[in-house]
Write an enzyme that holds these catalytic residues in place. Structure first.
Site, PDB file in Angstrom:
ATOM      1  N   TYR A  59       0.849  -1.191   0.000  1.00  0.00           N
ATOM      2  CA  TYR A  59       0.000   0.000   0.000  1.00  0.00           C
ATOM      3  C   TYR A  59       0.882   1.237   0.000  1.00  0.00           C
ATOM      4  O   TYR A  59       1.830   1.310   0.782  1.00  0.00           O
ATOM      5  CB  TYR A  59      -0.913   0.030   1.238  1.00  0.00           C
ATOM      6  CG  TYR A  59      -2.351   0.245   0.845  1.00  0.00           C
ATOM      7  CD1 TYR A  59      -2.754   1.440   0.249  1.00  0.00           C
ATOM      8  CD2 TYR A  59      -3.300  -0.748   1.025  1.00  0.00           C
ATOM      9  CE1 TYR A  59      -4.065   1.626  -0.150  1.00  0.00           C
ATOM     10  CE2 TYR A  59      -4.623  -0.565   0.627  1.00  0.00           C
ATOM     11  CZ  TYR A  59      -4.994   0.627   0.040  1.00  0.00           C
ATOM     12  OH  TYR A  59      -6.281   0.803  -0.355  1.00  0.00           O
ATOM     13  N   GLU A  61      -0.159   5.133  -0.447  1.00  0.00           N
ATOM     14  CA  GLU A  61      -0.848   6.387  -0.773  1.00  0.00           C
ATOM     15  C   GLU A  61       0.149   7.527  -0.697  1.00  0.00           C
ATOM     16  O   GLU A  61       0.994   7.559   0.198  1.00  0.00           O
ATOM     17  CB  GLU A  61      -1.984   6.646   0.219  1.00  0.00           C
ATOM     18  CG  GLU A  61      -3.221   5.828  -0.056  1.00  0.00           C
ATOM     19  CD  GLU A  61      -4.347   6.161   0.911  1.00  0.00           C
ATOM     20  OE1 GLU A  61      -5.492   5.829   0.600  1.00  0.00           O
ATOM     21  OE2 GLU A  61      -4.083   6.758   1.970  1.00  0.00           O
ATOM     22  N   ASP A 205      -4.795  14.106 -25.438  1.00  0.00           N
ATOM     23  CA  ASP A 205      -5.085  12.754 -24.975  1.00  0.00           C
ATOM     24  C   ASP A 205      -4.437  11.805 -25.982  1.00  0.00           C
ATOM     25  O   ASP A 205      -5.049  11.375 -26.946  1.00  0.00           O
ATOM     26  CB  ASP A 205      -6.594  12.530 -24.875  1.00  0.00           C
ATOM     27  CG  ASP A 205      -6.925  11.154 -24.299  1.00  0.00           C
ATOM     28  OD1 ASP A 205      -5.976  10.423 -23.943  1.00  0.00           O
ATOM     29  OD2 ASP A 205      -8.113  10.816 -24.212  1.00  0.00           O
ATOM     30  N   THR A 231      -2.003   6.314 -22.141  1.00  0.00           N
ATOM     31  CA  THR A 231      -2.029   4.990 -21.536  1.00  0.00           C
ATOM     32  C   THR A 231      -0.622   4.420 -21.675  1.00  0.00           C
ATOM     33  O   THR A 231       0.158   4.864 -22.516  1.00  0.00           O
ATOM     34  CB  THR A 231      -2.998   4.034 -22.270  1.00  0.00           C
ATOM     35  OG1 THR A 231      -2.625   3.974 -23.646  1.00  0.00           O
ATOM     36  CG2 THR A 231      -4.440   4.507 -22.156  1.00  0.00           C
ATOM     37  N   LYS A 234      -0.838   0.611 -24.725  1.00  0.00           N
ATOM     38  CA  LYS A 234      -1.153   0.495 -26.151  1.00  0.00           C
ATOM     39  C   LYS A 234       0.160   0.299 -26.922  1.00  0.00           C
ATOM     40  O   LYS A 234       0.887  -0.632 -26.630  1.00  0.00           O
ATOM     41  CB  LYS A 234      -2.006   1.674 -26.593  1.00  0.00           C
ATOM     42  CG  LYS A 234      -3.385   1.634 -25.874  1.00  0.00           C
ATOM     43  CD  LYS A 234      -4.342   2.738 -26.241  1.00  0.00           C
ATOM     44  CE  LYS A 234      -5.635   2.594 -25.445  1.00  0.00           C
ATOM     45  NZ  LYS A 234      -6.569   3.710 -25.652  1.00  0.00           N
ATOM     46  N   ARG A 240      -1.188  -2.354 -18.207  1.00  0.00           N
ATOM     47  CA  ARG A 240      -2.410  -1.560 -18.322  1.00  0.00           C
ATOM     48  C   ARG A 240      -2.324  -0.414 -17.322  1.00  0.00           C
ATOM     49  O   ARG A 240      -2.123  -0.649 -16.132  1.00  0.00           O
ATOM     50  CB  ARG A 240      -3.642  -2.401 -17.994  1.00  0.00           C
ATOM     51  CG  ARG A 240      -3.795  -3.650 -18.806  1.00  0.00           C
ATOM     52  CD  ARG A 240      -5.227  -4.096 -18.813  1.00  0.00           C
ATOM     53  NE  ARG A 240      -6.020  -3.111 -19.497  1.00  0.00           N
ATOM     54  CZ  ARG A 240      -6.063  -2.984 -20.829  1.00  0.00           C
ATOM     55  NH1 ARG A 240      -5.377  -3.795 -21.597  1.00  0.00           N
ATOM     56  NH2 ARG A 240      -6.796  -2.046 -21.383  1.00  0.00           N
TER      57      ARG A 240
HETATM   58  C1  LIG Z   1      -7.552   4.163 -24.794  1.00  0.00           C
HETATM   59  C2  LIG Z   1      -7.932   5.584 -24.660  1.00  0.00           C
HETATM   60  C3  LIG Z   1      -8.354   6.111 -23.423  1.00  0.00           C
HETATM   61  C4  LIG Z   1      -8.668   5.289 -22.204  1.00  0.00           C
HETATM   62  O1  LIG Z   1      -7.828   4.342 -21.754  1.00  0.00           O
HETATM   63  P1  LIG Z   1      -8.337   3.256 -20.690  1.00  0.00           P
HETATM   64  O2  LIG Z   1      -7.068   2.749 -20.112  1.00  0.00           O
HETATM   65  O3  LIG Z   1      -9.134   2.253 -21.446  1.00  0.00           O
HETATM   66  O4  LIG Z   1      -9.177   3.957 -19.686  1.00  0.00           O
HETATM   67  C5  LIG Z   1      -8.604   7.470 -23.353  1.00  0.00           C
HETATM   68  N1  LIG Z   1      -8.459   8.267 -24.419  1.00  0.00           N
HETATM   69  C6  LIG Z   1      -8.079   7.790 -25.617  1.00  0.00           C
HETATM   70  C7  LIG Z   1      -7.931   8.740 -26.752  1.00  0.00           C
HETATM   71  C8  LIG Z   1      -7.807   6.439 -25.778  1.00  0.00           C
HETATM   72  O5  LIG Z   1      -7.435   5.982 -26.967  1.00  0.00           O
END
Ligand SMILES: *Cc1c(COP(=O)(O)O)cnc(C)c1O
Length: 412
Positions: A59, A61, A205, A231, A234, A240
């Site tokens: 843990y 935080e 994003d 993320t 990907k 993840r």
């Molecule tokens: C994949 C993705 C997310 C979210 O990712 P998660 O890990 O599934 O929550 C947010 N924005 C964009 C543009 C994405 O491609």
């Protein structure tokens, strides 16, 4: 547990054969079908080892050096490594690596910069915006006033004129650039200039292209955006999870927006795995990988177009290929089902300017397996054979199994 370690697999098999069987079934599925889901990849055995490590027990935080729990001397080092490696990899002043997912990272970015009711300009969902870009089913659509921009009907490219006009009309507090299905590079300098003109924050994003950015195969949003969300699972090929990059002046606001505002204890095993993945992404091998991902996607797009499918924007700059299969006489959802029966796993997605659904493919996972352009030609041929029903799904399934079998994701 890492299925790549026989010792650990044996342990799980003895203690919980029921779960072990399911897990081995998934490993077999991943090894015998083609993973064309654009958001997926195969993490390395080292990343899996960190995920299955005793860091999972801890843990923690707070942040390194300022925790609410004792015994954090080792996880502090792991998190500091992850932060330093992320900063170096992307040339960012500040990195927060605690976000549990890409969506959590976006939530925290909004929390850092916005108040409920603020106006945000983002790509509309019918054009490839993510759920967190204003979907009524998501917190974003409920708590903020989203205005959506789109893509040009003829080219499929982002309608820059519309972005500027909407920004001038609505004076948003933030502009979001990034998409789940846009296969081209994003012109971050353009978005920066619009944000500056209307006094908005720019949030990139970059969940999808960030791995390409790490490998030098796509332009970086870091010099332009106030906050970059991404993320780690990907193209970046880590565990993840999510991360946030920003300048030093926003560091404290972003950190507080992650913890304690939107999250509790950090997942230290995932953060350790992120550190491993950032280390891998800084190697020359990863640069080669990122270039190959794009070369493969270009080849796949070209071959699918030659087979008669409509490729949005006419091609790709990234790992993403979005196609409309209707010229082959099949609609997106039915196409996905047929392809799945043949062992080709992918998503449907919205197609701009129309009601039909398209198919979204990515080359990140196949490229990790070692596939190159010649295999993309084969994948496209199998794809077209299934959709045009020239060959029955069972026959193609066997050919897919043979192709996948030559590129095992986790060689024993
Ligand atoms: C994949 C993705 C997310 C979210 O990712 P998660 O890990 O599934 O929550 C947010 N924005 C964009 C543009 C994405 O491609």
């Amino acid at each position: 547990m890492s299925v790549t370690s026989t010792l650990e697999a044996d342990l799980l098999c003895r203690q919980d054969p029921e779960l072990a069987e399911v897990l081995l079934g998934e490993l077999a599925r991943q090894s015998t079908t083609l993973q064309l889901i654009a958001a997926e990849n195969f993490t390395s055995p080292a990343v899996l080892a960190a995920l299955g490590s005793p860091f999972a027990n801890k843990y923690a935080e707070g942040y390194p050096g300022a925790r609410y729990h004792g015994g954090c001397e080792f996880v502090d080092v792991a998190e500091s490594l992850a932060v330093d490696r992320a900063r170096r990899l992307f040339g960012a002043e500040h990195a927060n690596v605690q976000s549990h997912s890409g969506s959590s990272a976006v939530l925290a970015a909004y929390a850092a910069l916005l108040r409920p009711g603020d106006t945000v300009l983002a790509m509309g969902l019918p054009f490839g915006g993510h759920l967190t870009h204003g979907s009524p089913a998501n917190f974003s659509g409920r708590w903020f006033d989203f205005v959506g921009y789109g893509v040009e009907a003829d080219s499929g490219l982002i309608d820059h004129e519309q972005v500027r006009t909407l920004a001038r009309t609505h004076r948003p507090k933030a502009i979001v650039c990034g998409s789940i299905a846009y296969p081209r590079h994003i012109d971050y300098a353009f978005f920066r200039s619009v944000a500056d003109e209307v006094g908005a924050y720019l949030i990139a994003d970059a969940a999808h292209p960030m791995g390409l950015v790490a490998g030098g195969a796509a332009p970086s949003p870091v010099p332009y955006a106030d906050v970059v969300c991404a993320t780690t699972h990907k193209v970046l090929r880590g565990p993840r999870g999510g991360m946030i990059l920003c300048g030093g002046e926003l560091a404290e606001r972003v950190d507080r927006a992650v913890f304690p505002f939107t999250q509790g204890g950090a997942q230290m095993h995932t953060i350790a795995a992120k550190a491993v993945a950032f280390g891998e992404a800084a190697t020359p091998g990863f640069r080669t990988y990122a270039q190959q991902v794009v070369a493969n996607a270009r080849m796949l797009a070209g071959e699918l177009a030659a087979a008669g499918l409509t490729v949005t924007t006419g091609g790709t700059d990234t790992h993403l290929v979005v196609v409309d299969p209707t010229p082959l006489g099949v609609e997106g959802r039915a196409a996905r089902g047929r392809l799945a029966a043949a062992g080709m796993v992918l998503d449907t997605c919205v197609l701009p300017h129309g009601d039909a659904r398209g198919l979204r493919l990515g080359t990140a996972a196949l490229t990790t397996q070692g596939m190159k352009e010649v295999e993309m030609v084969r994948v496209a041929a199998l794809f077209a054979a299934v959709l045009s029903e020239r060959t029955d799904a069972g026959t193609v399934r066997e050919e897919v199994r043979e192709l996948a079998g030559r590129f095992p994701p986790y060689p024993c």
